[in-house]
Motif scaffolding. Sequence first.
Motif, PDB file in Angstrom:
ATOM      1  N   ASP A   1       0.845  -1.197   0.000  1.00 30.04           N
ATOM      2  CA  ASP A   1       0.000   0.000   0.000  1.00 30.04           C
ATOM      3  C   ASP A   1       0.883   1.250   0.000  1.00 30.04           C
ATOM      4  OD1 ASP A   1      -1.809   2.061   0.423  1.00 30.04           O
ATOM      5  OD2 ASP A   1      -2.982   0.935   1.893  1.00 30.04           O
ATOM      6  N   VAL A   2       0.987   1.894  -1.140  1.00 29.88           N
ATOM      7  CA  VAL A   2       1.813   3.105  -1.300  1.00 29.88           C
ATOM      8  C   VAL A   2       1.359   4.202  -0.353  1.00 29.88           C
ATOM      9  CG1 VAL A   2       2.441   4.944  -2.923  1.00 29.88           C
ATOM     10  CG2 VAL A   2       2.383   2.564  -3.700  1.00 29.88           C
ATOM     11  N   GLY A   3       0.059   4.353  -0.184  1.00 33.43           N
ATOM     12  CA  GLY A   3      -0.479   5.433   0.644  1.00 33.43           C
ATOM     13  C   GLY A   3      -0.223   5.288   2.128  1.00 33.43           C
ATOM     14  N   ARG A   4       0.048   4.078   2.600  1.00 33.00           N
ATOM     15  CA  ARG A   4       0.256   3.846   4.035  1.00 33.00           C
ATOM     16  C   ARG A   4       1.716   3.637   4.412  1.00 33.00           C
ATOM     17  NH1 ARG A   4      -4.888   0.219   5.957  1.00 33.00           N
ATOM     18  NH2 ARG A   4      -6.438   1.684   5.194  1.00 33.00           N
ATOM     19  N   PHE A   5       2.590   3.700   3.444  1.00 35.53           N
ATOM     20  CA  PHE A   5       4.008   3.484   3.750  1.00 35.53           C
ATOM     21  C   PHE A   5       4.528   4.596   4.649  1.00 35.53           C
ATOM     22  CE2 PHE A   5       8.549   3.972   2.878  1.00 35.53           C
ATOM     23  CZ  PHE A   5       8.978   2.685   3.157  1.00 35.53           C
ATOM     24  N   ASP A   6       5.316   4.213   5.665  1.00 31.02           N
ATOM     25  CA  ASP A   6       5.878   5.160   6.627  1.00 31.02           C
ATOM     26  C   ASP A   6       7.309   5.510   6.199  1.00 31.02           C
ATOM     27  OD1 ASP A   6       6.632   6.642   8.806  1.00 31.02           O
ATOM     28  OD2 ASP A   6       6.542   4.984  10.242  1.00 31.02           O
ATOM     29  N   PHE A   7       7.542   6.797   5.896  1.00 33.46           N
ATOM     30  CA  PHE A   7       8.859   7.259   5.443  1.00 33.46           C
ATOM     31  C   PHE A   7       9.854   7.453   6.591  1.00 33.46           C
ATOM     32  CE2 PHE A   7       6.172   8.792   1.910  1.00 33.46           C
ATOM     33  CZ  PHE A   7       6.869   8.262   0.837  1.00 33.46           C
ATOM     34  N   ASN A   8       9.479   7.150   7.796  1.00 32.71           N
ATOM     35  CA  ASN A   8      10.355   7.397   8.949  1.00 32.71           C
ATOM     36  C   ASN A   8      11.310   6.250   9.217  1.00 32.71           C
ATOM     37  OD1 ASN A   8       9.319   9.952   9.513  1.00 32.71           O
ATOM     38  ND2 ASN A   8       7.550   9.052  10.548  1.00 32.71           N
ATOM     39  N   ILE A   9      11.784   5.601   8.182  1.00 29.98           N
ATOM     40  CA  ILE A   9      12.761   4.528   8.330  1.00 29.98           C
ATOM     41  C   ILE A   9      14.117   5.138   7.965  1.00 29.98           C
ATOM     42  CG2 ILE A   9      13.483   2.265   7.462  1.00 29.98           C
ATOM     43  CD1 ILE A   9      10.489   1.820   6.792  1.00 29.98           C
TER      44      ILE A   9
ATOM     45  N   GLY B   1      14.821   7.591   1.103  1.00 33.18           N
ATOM     46  CA  GLY B   1      16.180   7.197   0.740  1.00 33.18           C
ATOM     47  C   GLY B   1      16.366   5.696   0.692  1.00 33.18           C
ATOM     48  N   LYS B   2      17.627   5.290   0.829  1.00 33.67           N
ATOM     49  CA  LYS B   2      18.045   3.893   0.657  1.00 33.67           C
ATOM     50  C   LYS B   2      17.288   2.939   1.574  1.00 33.67           C
ATOM     51  CE  LYS B   2      22.237   1.081   0.833  1.00 33.67           C
ATOM     52  NZ  LYS B   2      23.687   1.088   1.012  1.00 33.67           N
ATOM     53  N   LYS B   3      17.166   3.257   2.859  1.00 36.23           N
ATOM     54  CA  LYS B   3      16.499   2.366   3.807  1.00 36.23           C
ATOM     55  C   LYS B   3      14.993   2.295   3.544  1.00 36.23           C
ATOM     56  CE  LYS B   3      19.916   2.490   7.460  1.00 36.23           C
ATOM     57  NZ  LYS B   3      20.193   2.702   8.873  1.00 36.23           N
ATOM     58  N   ASP B   4      14.406   3.411   3.123  1.00 38.84           N
ATOM     59  CA  ASP B   4      12.974   3.404   2.781  1.00 38.84           C
ATOM     60  C   ASP B   4      12.732   2.492   1.574  1.00 38.84           C
ATOM     61  OD1 ASP B   4      11.928   5.496   4.642  1.00 38.84           O
ATOM     62  OD2 ASP B   4      13.374   6.723   3.529  1.00 38.84           O
ATOM     63  N   ILE B   5      13.596   2.602   0.586  1.00 39.62           N
ATOM     64  CA  ILE B   5      13.480   1.784  -0.623  1.00 39.62           C
ATOM     65  C   ILE B   5      13.628   0.306  -0.278  1.00 39.62           C
ATOM     66  CG2 ILE B   5      14.562   1.266  -2.847  1.00 39.62           C
ATOM     67  CD1 ILE B   5      15.260   4.332  -2.948  1.00 39.62           C
ATOM     68  N   ALA B   6      14.610  -0.020   0.550  1.00 38.70           N
ATOM     69  CA  ALA B   6      14.824  -1.418   0.955  1.00 38.70           C
ATOM     70  C   ALA B   6      13.627  -1.938   1.751  1.00 38.70           C
ATOM     71  CB  ALA B   6      16.113  -1.535   1.766  1.00 38.70           C
ATOM     72  N   ALA B   7      13.101  -1.121   2.664  1.00 39.01           N
ATOM     73  CA  ALA B   7      11.945  -1.530   3.467  1.00 39.01           C
ATOM     74  C   ALA B   7      10.713  -1.744   2.571  1.00 39.01           C
ATOM     75  CB  ALA B   7      11.652  -0.483   4.535  1.00 39.01           C
TER      76      ALA B   7
ATOM     77  N   ARG C   1       4.827  10.350  -4.119  1.00 35.23           N
ATOM     78  CA  ARG C   1       4.124  10.692  -2.875  1.00 35.23           C
ATOM     79  C   ARG C   1       5.020  11.533  -1.969  1.00 35.23           C
ATOM     80  NH1 ARG C   1       3.232   6.760   1.941  1.00 35.23           N
ATOM     81  NH2 ARG C   1       2.898   8.411   3.439  1.00 35.23           N
ATOM     82  N   ALA C   2       6.285  11.186  -1.884  1.00 38.51           N
ATOM     83  CA  ALA C   2       7.217  11.964  -1.063  1.00 38.51           C
ATOM     84  C   ALA C   2       7.274  13.401  -1.559  1.00 38.51           C
ATOM     85  CB  ALA C   2       8.604  11.315  -1.090  1.00 38.51           C
ATOM     86  N   GLY C   3       7.308  13.592  -2.868  1.00 38.96           N
ATOM     87  CA  GLY C   3       7.322  14.945  -3.427  1.00 38.96           C
ATOM     88  C   GLY C   3       6.059  15.717  -3.093  1.00 38.96           C
ATOM     89  N   ARG C   4       4.906  15.061  -3.163  1.00 43.89           N
ATOM     90  CA  ARG C   4       3.626  15.718  -2.830  1.00 43.89           C
ATOM     91  C   ARG C   4       3.576  16.138  -1.363  1.00 43.89           C
ATOM     92  NH1 ARG C   4      -1.018  11.860  -5.591  1.00 43.89           N
ATOM     93  NH2 ARG C   4      -0.324  12.134  -7.734  1.00 43.89           N
ATOM     94  N   GLU C   5       4.193  15.333  -0.518  1.00 43.62           N
ATOM     95  CA  GLU C   5       4.134  15.588   0.920  1.00 43.62           C
ATOM     96  C   GLU C   5       5.304  16.427   1.415  1.00 43.62           C
ATOM     97  OE1 GLU C   5       3.580  11.878   3.009  1.00 43.62           O
ATOM     98  OE2 GLU C   5       1.827  11.357   1.789  1.00 43.62           O
ATOM     99  N   GLY C   6       6.163  16.872   0.515  1.00 45.15           N
ATOM    100  CA  GLY C   6       7.289  17.718   0.903  1.00 45.15           C
ATOM    101  C   GLY C   6       8.413  16.970   1.585  1.00 45.15           C
ATOM    102  N   ILE C   7       8.478  15.674   1.379  1.00 39.39           N
ATOM    103  CA  ILE C   7       9.533  14.851   1.982  1.00 39.39           C
ATOM    104  C   ILE C   7      10.756  14.894   1.061  1.00 39.39           C
ATOM    105  CG2 ILE C   7      10.154  12.477   2.629  1.00 39.39           C
ATOM    106  CD1 ILE C   7       7.155  12.077   3.322  1.00 39.39           C
ATOM    107  N   PHE C   8      11.919  15.059   1.661  1.00 41.71           N
ATOM    108  CA  PHE C   8      13.171  15.146   0.898  1.00 41.71           C
ATOM    109  C   PHE C   8      13.383  13.870   0.072  1.00 41.71           C
ATOM    110  CE2 PHE C   8      17.766  14.303   0.592  1.00 41.71           C
ATOM    111  CZ  PHE C   8      18.139  15.411  -0.163  1.00 41.71           C
ATOM    112  N   ARG C   9      13.752  14.041  -1.182  1.00 44.05           N
ATOM    113  CA  ARG C   9      14.009  12.906  -2.076  1.00 44.05           C
ATOM    114  C   ARG C   9      15.175  13.198  -3.020  1.00 44.05           C
ATOM    115  NH1 ARG C   9       8.919  13.389  -6.203  1.00 44.05           N
ATOM    116  NH2 ARG C   9       9.350  15.537  -6.747  1.00 44.05           N
ATOM    117  N   GLY C  10      16.075  14.056  -2.598  1.00 43.83           N
ATOM    118  CA  GLY C  10      17.193  14.483  -3.433  1.00 43.83           C
ATOM    119  C   GLY C  10      18.413  13.580  -3.379  1.00 43.83           C
ATOM    120  N   ASN C  11      18.396  12.510  -2.582  1.00 37.51           N
ATOM    121  CA  ASN C  11      19.571  11.633  -2.504  1.00 37.51           C
ATOM    122  C   ASN C  11      19.687  10.754  -3.759  1.00 37.51           C
ATOM    123  OD1 ASN C  11      18.181   8.973  -2.028  1.00 37.51           O
ATOM    124  ND2 ASN C  11      17.354  10.176  -0.322  1.00 37.51           N
TER     125      ASN C  11
END
Length: 196
Positions: free
Chosen positions: A4-12, A18-24, A41-51
């Motif tokens: 579920d893309v909408g429920r994924f928690d980016f706090n990993i 980043g790398k750990k979020d992708i692996a999780a 989704r990260a871009g829509r929510e203002g979450i950093f994705r520049g790595n």
Amino acid sequence: MGFDVGRFDFNIGRPGFGKKDIAAARGQGASEYQLRQLYQRAGREGIFRGNKHAQEIQRNAPRPEWNYGGHGYWGFGMKDVNAIGDLDTVKRHRDWAVQNRLNIGSGVSDWISGEERKVWQAKQDELMQQMMIEQQQEMPGSQTGARNINNYSATGLQTPRPEGWDLNTGGTSAAFGRGKPKPKTAGSLAINSVTL
């Protein structure tokens, strides 16, 4: 139900996507396209994705014809179907979604089945109509009893009968004897005494 893309928690791991979020996400069953959706989704929510790991997903993950996150949720549901509208396109985008492990919403399969039934029924109706036309063309004549004029019957269909041929055998007068002379009888009424 899959990932579920909408429920994924980016706090990993570190803040951002980043790398750990992708692996999780991969560990939870996310497809490569769903990783692209996480990037979106990260871009829509203002979450950093520049790595570099997030940018690698942006560059290499599959790019579909349809924006699966643009209508409704992150999978393929009835809002997508209603936005598309035609059966062949819906089936093509549904198939792509299945190949990329996206969630398919309830009602999508029923809608496709219903539209396929409509298409089938329309083809059957057209086939029946064509068969009726062919049967009418194969009939030798209209059998109306009307005279043929230049090998055309009263309905306008060409018939194989020669000019002047008539199916009418003389009408009711000839068929029921009304054209015969009436027998001469006395003007008296005959009564049978036995039937009284």
